[in-house]
Motif scaffolding. Structure first.
Motif, PDB file in Angstrom:
ATOM      1  N   UNK A 129       0.822  -1.215   0.000  1.00 55.67           N
ATOM      2  CA  UNK A 129       0.000   0.000   0.000  1.00 55.67           C
ATOM      3  C   UNK A 129       0.855   1.263   0.000  1.00 55.67           C
ATOM      4  N   UNK A 130       1.864   1.306   0.849  1.00 56.11           N
ATOM      5  CA  UNK A 130       2.690   2.511   0.974  1.00 56.11           C
ATOM      6  C   UNK A 130       3.446   2.790  -0.316  1.00 56.11           C
ATOM      7  N   UNK A 131       3.951   1.740  -0.938  1.00 56.37           N
ATOM      8  CA  UNK A 131       4.643   1.937  -2.213  1.00 56.37           C
ATOM      9  C   UNK A 131       3.659   2.398  -3.294  1.00 56.37           C
ATOM     10  N   UNK A 132       2.460   1.845  -3.281  1.00 59.07           N
ATOM     11  CA  UNK A 132       1.454   2.270  -4.262  1.00 59.07           C
ATOM     12  C   UNK A 132       1.074   3.725  -4.049  1.00 59.07           C
ATOM     13  N   UNK A 133       0.996   4.117  -2.795  1.00 56.86           N
ATOM     14  CA  UNK A 133       0.544   5.467  -2.444  1.00 56.86           C
ATOM     15  C   UNK A 133       1.590   6.530  -2.740  1.00 56.86           C
ATOM     16  N   UNK A 134       2.831   6.299  -2.309  1.00 55.22           N
ATOM     17  CA  UNK A 134       3.852   7.345  -2.403  1.00 55.22           C
ATOM     18  C   UNK A 134       4.817   7.166  -3.583  1.00 55.22           C
ATOM     19  N   UNK A 135       5.182   5.931  -3.864  1.00 54.05           N
ATOM     20  CA  UNK A 135       6.184   5.689  -4.902  1.00 54.05           C
ATOM     21  C   UNK A 135       5.547   5.555  -6.276  1.00 54.05           C
TER      22      UNK A 135
END
Length: 365
Positions: free
Chosen positions: A156-162
């Protein structure tokens, strides 16, 4: 990747206190990514408070994000920046790789620099940032929870920020704060080329735009007379005040009345109160609510002139336990105007709902 230790200059205690107060407000009391309570880490450039588990994933973004640089497209402007993370620990250190610097600072020991604190305070926290980063989060998408495993959290975090999956691909914005700064800088440059004698120009510098508020209707309002009420709505933005007409004997009043407010550089929430009009005694309160203007104004400033864009969603104000929203409130460009529909549950009352429509008007219109 090199690692070096560093102890930053202590900021003034007053600013540190403001940072801790910010950490206790609204959505900042839960992790921006997984909603874990009492987050103790923060990303300075993005301006979000995050939990320990999510911070572990954030620190792995460094080398992957280093490829992003500042660049522009025709319309609207695209802003991509490196990300610096400040994280609570018992020491301060920097991880540097290419263009990315991951900074770890101990909040509890007051090792934040004044510039880092200013950045966090200026951004305002999780609601502000998530209105950009999660503006296009698919309906029904399952965000990680506090007990989610590392794989779910990392995805999720990679999808959101990266990967920026929840942003419109052609309108990527990694730092809403820097987008705001860029907007302010461009306005300052524009003002330098305008005649100083123009009072309209001078007055405009004090405001960032105007807000048009349409009070649409009330739903199942509280009874304050024998069997009904005579409701009216009062709106406040700073020292500005507006009032609707009184709807006699109506618990489901329809107003469709519009009001306009000027929005200063430093603005607060739009405050709303509903009263029951009485002829021979003080009017009775029928509930209240606040509208956070930050998601709308952030999106409007970041996306630029809406008349140059087609109809699209550009932001979202999320429903949480700390606000009065009944459902998520979407910010859209509709026929060249930035609009937002807001459905509120009245607070401090047994029942009642209010529907509003907001419209953002740039200061130069």
């Amino acid at each position: 990747m090199s690692i070096r230790y560093y102890r930053s200059e202590k900021p003034a205690s007053g600013k540190m206190r403001k940072l801790k107060e910010l950490n206790l407000k609204g959505d900042n009391r839960i992790c921006a990514d997984c909603s874990a309570p009492d987050p103790k880490w923060a990303s300075v450039n993005i301006g979000v408070f995050i939990c320990l588990k999510c911070s572990d994933v954030h620190r792995t973004l460094g080398t992957d994000i280093s490829k992003y640089v500042l660049f522009e497209t025709a319309a609207p402007r695209i802003l991509i920046f490196c990300v610096k993370y400040c994280v609570i620990s018992d020491f301060a250190c920097f991880f540097t790789s290419g263009l990315v610097e991951v900074q770890v600072l101990p909040l509890t020991l007051e090792e934040w620099s004044e510039s880092d604190i200013d950045s966090m305070i200026e951004v305002g926290g999780n609601t502000y940032a998530n209105s950009i980063y999660e503006a296009f989060l698919p309906k029904g998408y399952r965000k990680p929870k506090p007990d989610s495993n590392n794989e779910e959290r990392s995805k999720f975090i990679r999808s959101k920020y990266e990967l920026q999956d929840f942003l419109k691909p052609s309108l990527r914005i990694v730092s809403s704060k820097i987008s705001f700064d860029a907007y302010e800088s461009s306005r300052d440059l524009d003002h330098k080329h305008q005649p100083c004698s123009s009072k309209k120009t001078e007055d405009a510098r004090e405001f960032i735009g105007e807000l048009k508020v349409k009070v649409i209707r009330g739903i199942k309002l509280a009874v304050r007379d024998l069997l009904t009420s005579d409701p009216y709505v009062i709106l406040n933005l700073g020292r500005q005040k507006a009032q609707t007409t009184i709807k006699n004997s109506n618990l489901n009043p329809v107003w469709n009345e519009e009001f306009k407010f000027t929005v200063p550089q430093r603005y607060g929430a739009l405050k709303l109160q509903v009263y029951d009009h009485d002829m021979f005694s003080a009017d009775d309160i029928m509930g209240e609510a606040e509208v956070d203007l930050q998601p709308m104004i952030t999106a409007a400033l970041a996306f630029g002139d809406p008349e140059l864009l087609g109809n699209m969603q550009i932001g979202r104000w999320f429903k949480t336990n700390d606000n009065a929203l009944i459902k998520d409130s979407f910010i859209n460009i509709v026929d060249g105007k930035v609009k937002q529909e807001v459905h509120l549950k009245l607070q401090n009352v047994e029942r009642g709902e209010i529907e509003l429509e907001l419209e953002w008007i740039p200061v130069d219109e």
